[in-house]
Design an enzyme around this catalytic site. Structure first.
Site, PDB file in Angstrom:
ATOM      1  N   GLY A   1       9.144  -5.052  11.101  1.00 45.81           N
ATOM      2  CA  GLY A   1       9.291  -6.111  10.107  1.00 45.81           C
ATOM      3  C   GLY A   1      10.526  -5.896   9.267  1.00 45.81           C
ATOM      4  O   GLY A   1      11.238  -4.895   9.397  1.00 45.81           O
TER       5      GLY A   1
ATOM      6  N   LYS B   1      10.241   2.677   6.638  1.00 43.06           N
ATOM      7  CA  LYS B   1      11.139   1.726   5.977  1.00 43.06           C
ATOM      8  C   LYS B   1      12.383   2.464   5.521  1.00 43.06           C
ATOM      9  O   LYS B   1      12.290   3.479   4.823  1.00 43.06           O
ATOM     10  CB  LYS B   1      10.453   1.064   4.781  1.00 43.06           C
TER      11      LYS B   1
ATOM     12  N   ASP C   1       6.382 -10.504  -5.813  1.00 43.78           N
ATOM     13  CA  ASP C   1       6.686 -11.128  -4.519  1.00 43.78           C
ATOM     14  C   ASP C   1       5.421 -11.198  -3.663  1.00 43.78           C
ATOM     15  O   ASP C   1       5.446 -10.912  -2.472  1.00 43.78           O
ATOM     16  CB  ASP C   1       7.791 -10.360  -3.797  1.00 43.78           C
TER      17      ASP C   1
ATOM     18  N   GLY D   1      11.695  -5.935   5.229  1.00 43.83           N
ATOM     19  CA  GLY D   1      11.311  -5.996   3.828  1.00 43.83           C
ATOM     20  C   GLY D   1      12.429  -6.568   2.988  1.00 43.83           C
ATOM     21  O   GLY D   1      13.493  -6.931   3.494  1.00 43.83           O
TER      22      GLY D   1
END
EC number: 2.7.11.1
Length: 384
Positions: free
Chosen positions: A53, A75, A168, A55
């Site tokens: 994904g 990440k 968010d 971020g």
């Protein structure tokens, strides 16, 4: 070892039968703050080039713990005050209910730049709305929506109790631990999170489709931003489309800004005709344009639709069908949000509030036109 070199030398992933265990015995305790490990991440983890994904501040890659073989998510953030702030806030929240856990953090070099590598639990169940989309003909009910909102609210309550505003909260940041029926929904990506102090938050960074009205103007904002986002997510859960749209194809348009700031949305039929009044009332309380009138997370969790979710009616909703039918448009909306995340800043001068008699929702108009065409040839009804 440089992370880039490690990626090239990663080799094949461990076999799926390797037993899983905790990725690190040194994982921080609940709400803990720690210093990143300075030795190479590749000493403990085998990195993959598989992207899981994207971020706010960096991409997320697949990795495997060398000792246990457990699949994790990595990440990569280039070192900066903003990156360290993200790590700090996520570390404080890690271990909280319905929040993605941090297992390790490393400080290494990547492309000759210092970077932070966050090792997190791997959320293999995918995004919230993708899971609903994939249900097919299996009805998604109002009670299920209430249970999902209770889980999301539990995560926000944990953050707000520690004076952290996520800022968010959106569908893409709500992921399931697995594809199993009993999978846990968790909140991730703390790239925009901030500690709330006596100085109210004023930084204009957000995801446009889930942004609270005060973010679009010069007013200050705080934890109530997250409450607004809860209202938008709840709205989508109950019908399959969001209350506010950009009709120009832009990530966010002046018309959409006006509708958000005026709180202009509706509960159109047939999608909303069977939804309970309790649910609609809760949405109205969450989407209040004045942040001082909006529910707090404690009030939200004490609302009957949330704290008595087991008695919420099991009314079949249109949500799964609408998400499937409008899959292409939904993907387009997500792409617009992703591109806007890191670059969009608010231009307050463009916010001109005018009274709009009706809300011009592009997706809704398309659906109504299609329904009108099909109804002329058939008198049947779909009561999903």
């Amino acid at each position: 070892m440089d992370v880039e070199t490690a990626e090239e030398q990663g080799g094949p992933a461990p076999p799926s039968g390797v037993p899983c265990g905790p990725c690190s015995a040194g994982a921080p305790a609940l709400g803990g703050r720690r210093e990143p490990k300075k030795y190479a991440v590749t000493d403990d983890y085998q990195l993959s080039k598989q992207v899981l994904g994207l971020g706010v501040n960096g991409k997320v890659l697949e990795c495997f713990h060398r000792r246990t073989g457990q699949k994790c998510a990595l990440k990569l953030l280039y070192d900066s005050p903003k990156a360290r702030q993200e790590v700090d806030h996520h570390w404080q929240a890690s271990g909280g209910p319905h929040i993605v856990r941090i297992l390790d953090v490393y400080e290494n070099m990547h492309h000759s730049k210092r970077c932070l590598l966050i090792i997190m639990e791997c959320m293999e169940g995918g995004e919230l709305f993708s899971r609903i989309q994939e249900r097919g003909d299996q009805a998604f009910t109002e009670r299920e929506a209430a249970e999902i909102m209770r889980d999301i609210g539990t995560a926000i309550q944990f953050l707000h109790s520690r004076n952290i505003a996520h800022r968010d909260v959106k569908p893409e940041n709500l992921l399931y631990t697995s594809k199993d029926k009993d999978a846990v929904l968790k909140l991730t990506d703390f790239g925009f999170a901030k500690e709330t102090t006596q100085n109210a938050l004023q930084t204009p960074c957000y995801t446009p489709y889930y942004v609270a009205p005060e973010v679009l103007g010069p007013e200050k904002y705080d934890k109530s931003c997250d409450m607004w986002s809860l209202g938008v997510i709840m709205y989508i859960l109950l019908c399959g489309f969001p209350p506010f749209y950009s009709n120009t194809g832009q990530a966010i348009s002046p018309g959409m800004k006006r509708r958000i700031r005026l709180g202009q949305y509706g509960f159109p039929s047939p999608e909303w005709s069977e939804v309970s009044e309790d649910a609609k009332q809760l949405i109205r309380l969450l989407l209040k344009t004045d942040p001082t009138e909006r529910l707090t997370i404690t009030q939200f969790m004490n609302h009957p639709w949330i704290n008595q979710s087991m008695v919420v009616p099991q009314t079949p909703l249109h949500t799964a069908r609408v998400l499937q039918e409008d899959r292409d448009h939904w993907d387009e909306v997500k792409e617009e949000m992703t591109s806007a995340l890191a670059t969009m800043r608010v231009d307050y001068d463009q916010v001109k509030i005018k009274d709009l008699k009706t809300s011009n929702n592009r997706l809704l108009n398309k659906r109504r036109k299609k329904q009108a065409g099909s109804s002329s040839g058939s008198q049947g009804c779909n009561n999903q």
